[in-house]
Write an enzyme that holds these catalytic residues in place. Sequence first.
Site, PDB file in Angstrom:
ATOM      1  N   LYS A  66     -74.746  81.397  31.227  1.00 33.43           N
ATOM      2  CA  LYS A  66     -75.040  81.339  30.385  1.00 33.43           C
ATOM      3  C   LYS A  66     -73.759  82.359  29.040  1.00 33.43           C
ATOM      4  O   LYS A  66     -72.868  83.115  28.902  1.00 33.43           O
ATOM      5  CB  LYS A  66     -76.129  82.446  30.249  1.00 33.43           C
ATOM      6  N   ARG A 106     -87.466  78.374  38.849  1.00 32.86           N
ATOM      7  CA  ARG A 106     -87.836  77.046  39.872  1.00 32.86           C
ATOM      8  C   ARG A 106     -88.108  76.395  41.162  1.00 32.86           C
ATOM      9  O   ARG A 106     -88.923  75.906  42.286  1.00 32.86           O
ATOM     10  CB  ARG A 106     -87.629  75.315  38.867  1.00 32.86           C
TER      11      ARG A 106
END
Length: 449
Positions: free
Chosen positions: A228, A302
């Site tokens: 990020k 996920r």
Amino acid sequence: MTKPEATPIHFIAEGALDGAGLSGPQLAWAKANSFSGQRGRLLALPDSDSGIAGWLFGLGNTTSRSPFLAGQASANLPEGTYALAGEIEDPTLAAIAFRLGAYRFDRYRQAKPSPVLVLPEGADEDEVDRQVEAATLARDLISTPANDLGPDALEKAARDFARRNGMTVHVTVGDDLLSANFPMIHAVGRASAQAPRLIDLTWGDPSHPKVTLVGKGVTFDTGGLDIKPAAGMLMMKKDMGGAANILGLAHTIVSANLPVRLRVLLPVVENAIAGSAFRPGDILRSRAGLTVEIGNTDAEGRLILADALTLADEESPDLVVDMATLTGAARVALGPDLPAIYSSDDTVASQVVAAGATVEDPLWHMPLWSNYDSQLNSKIADLNNVGTGGYAGSVIAALFLRRFVKNAKAWLHMDIFAWVNEARPGRPVGATDQGIRAVYTMLRERYGK
């Protein structure tokens, strides 16, 4: 027991000032200060000794009125003991809101006393306590930075929680995840100095309906090798907000002694960067046996949820609920205040949305749009962990998770933000609870207590 002396807060709807029962001087003071019951406005009432005799608090008009506005009052009141007076539609919800609005996270600074509330007539004290305790548990965990709340500390918090609530605990840590067949939890967390783990808590009568809660516990998310930008990492201590809110929800269920067999599964990792980090293009085998191509290491939540959901699904529970700070796409679609929910059962979805509306815990039902399922296709694995089209990111993430839920009678996925950028009634800026009151209220109605 004698109640402590409390300063009254007069709740006044817009336009109802003259009928609020104020004394002549108080009424004159309010009008001189242009107070007419405007939504959220707080005005001190002076007494004859230059002190404060009470406060006026505006509820606004009938369309904007809500018991949760009490949380805006407490956020702006000085230290002291208070009592609610005037128009209070739901005293229990107003008391919850007042106490949540007075929440402070003071672990790293000198604590400032918060306003204290004498419960209004008709409020359910047990309900107020359990709801506030649940929200406080979630907020405190989310607020704690990753240097003090890595996987080790989150496990300790879960163990302490289990001990307080009479729950059984089983934790699978590090390479034991591989032998126990949780390969994706291991892969996501193996680069951290603190080992990945799966925390498994159980409580209740095994003969009761099985309700399983799953919470994403990424204690910090760098994004992995798909790192990020700096601005994107600033709030990533909150990436375990799903696990924190699931623990808060579990607290309400146990405290209320709901007639369910409760199971709580928390996959806990730090998505760190090291030579052992999983890579873009890697293919991971899941607990379900499906192979997953890694299109982006920043879609790690996920992956760990998939292994935990597979375990939850193996005993065919009555209901599985997962919470996760999963996608920025949900925030783009609905903003930070309105979590997206997805469900295999439209009745469950409508019930939890309706429940949330009654307790000021809003949710929005989004579609599991099967036409997008093909965007998860991979040319060399069973599926990719990200979509190919660049659109509907929250829907795509939910469709990914759906691949791992086959046997549960109903499944509810909640894509939450767990943070408040701008103060709301009962929600100061910072870490917040989302979905706890809504799901608890739905469960209480669903299971008849």
